[in-house]
Structures are given as structure tokens and as C-alpha cells.
Design an enzyme around this catalytic site. Structure first.
Site: not given
Length: 222
Positions: A84, A148, A167
Site C-alpha cells: 500500500e 488496516c 496486505h
């Protein structure tokens, strides 16, 4: 070793359909593998609770003074290990394990809408995929507006961008815990390598600036 780099890696505990959270399983596998002799690795399981994140993450940064904090979470939609690039401040309306969500629906009320990691995730992704570790890695810019995203934004804010979020898919969909542990190891080692390169370039830049200024100063008085 005196100048060990300190790295914190967290995974999440169970929630919803994830009675076993592959993120924490992967982090435990990473702990077994380690990040090499030059890195002091500290791992921590995080509850899927907004208020726990609010209290635990600042204390991790303060207590350990890490070079890098990496958070790992599971995504039921993921089929790759996904890096991410950024965390988001607003949109937290989904209830956690305690049936709670922030009243303001945001992470840090005075914070910017989005914070990017100082790490170039496309570069990390390419390097790891080129090394052919047998696990596919991809990049995303939406960590999901749940715990998250929430934990990532918190660390990006506290660490001035020196954080990462990864992830992972559920176990056996398609990767084993060993596969995921190896992938985390490869990804985080590349991240540390990039941070070291950036630090070296910054020191060279500062040295050049200092030398140029000194030369100019001497020239002025000749």
C-alpha cells in the site's frame, strides 16, 4: 552489533470470518526467518480495535525509535502480496471487534486527507518480482478504510512517512505461511535497502551543499 537497524512489524488478530488471521501468521514466520544480522526485528500482534491502535502504535514508535514500522493485514480480496502506497484519514465507519468506530470517522482530526509513504512501492514491487521469489507482489493506493488503513495512516503520521503497509491473502489462497513469510522478508529487506540509499544520497547532497557553500565563502574573501 552497535548500529543495528530497528524494525517493527505488526500483524492483526482474528476478526470476522478470519478466525486465523494470515497477517499475524505471516509475521510470526518472518520472525522465525529474521531480517539479517544487521536488523533488530520486533513483532507485535494488534487487536482489530481502533482504540487499541490509538494507544499501542504511538507507544511502539516512542519506546523503540524504529527506522521503519511495517504493518501487515489480511485482505479477503487479495491474491497477491500487496504493498500500500498511502494511508487515508477519513471514512472510518465500519465497526471493529468491539462494535466501535471513531465518532469523527477519521484517524487524526487535524491531519491531511492522505499521507504517502517515503518508500516508492512501485520500485520495491519491481525489485522483489524481478528476484523471482515465487510470490507475486503488487501495489495499491487504497488500504480499505478499516483497521488496516487506520493503523497505516497513524504510523505514517507519527513516523513522517517512514512506514509501510502490506496486505496478504488468506492462507492457502494461494500461498502458505512459509511463502508469505519469505515474501515479507524479501519486501522489507528491499524497503530497508531503499531507505539506506536515500539516506546516503541525502548525506552526499548535504556534503556537496556544505562544500559548495565553503568554496563560495572562500571565493568571496579572495
Amino acid at each position: 552489533m552497535a548500529n543495528k537497524k530497528k524494525v517493527i512489524v505488526t500483524g492483526f488478530g482474528p476478526f470476522g470470518e478470519h478466525a486465523v488471521n494470515s497477517s499475524w501468521v505471516a509475521v510470526q514466520e518472518l520472525e522465525r526467518l529474521g531480517l539479517g544480522e544487521a536488523v533488530d526485528l520486533y513483532v507485535r500482534e494488534m487487536p482489530v480495535e481502533y482504540q487499541a491502535v490509538e494507544h499501542l502504535v504511538p507507544s511502539l514508535w516512542k519506546e523503540h525509535q524504529p527506522q521503519l514500522v511495517v504493518h501487515v493485514g489480511v485482505s479477503g480480496l487479495a491474491t497477491t502480496v500487496t504493498l500500500e502506497q498511502c494511508g487515508h484519514n477519513k471514512g472510518y465507519e465500519r465497526l471493529d471487534n468491539c462494535n466501535y468506530c471513531p465518532h469523527s470517522h477519521c484517524c487524526i482530526e487535524s491531519g491531511p486527507d492522505c499521507i504517502k509513504s517515503v518508500l516508492d512501492m512501485d520500485k520495491v514491487c519491481k525489485r522483489v518480482n524481478d528476484s523471482d521469489i515465487g510470490v507475486a507482489v503488487s501495489v495499491s493506493k487504497d488500504a480499505g478504510r478499516y483497521l488496516c488503513d487506520y493503523i497505516y495512516y497513524t504510523s505514517l503520521y507519527l513516523g513522517h512517512g517512514r512506514s509501510a503497509f502490506i496486505h496478504v491473502p488468506p492462507l492457502k489462497k494461494p500461498y502458505s505461511s512459509q511463502d508469505l513469510g519469505r515474501a515479507l522478508q524479501a519486501v522489507i529487506q528491499e524497503m530497508l535497502s531503499l531507505l539506506e540509499m536515500d539516506r546516503t544520497e541525502e548525506e552526499v547532497y548535504k556534503c556537496n551543499e556544505h562544500c559548495n557553500h565553503k568554496h563560495q565563502h572562500q571565493h568571496d574573501y579572495q
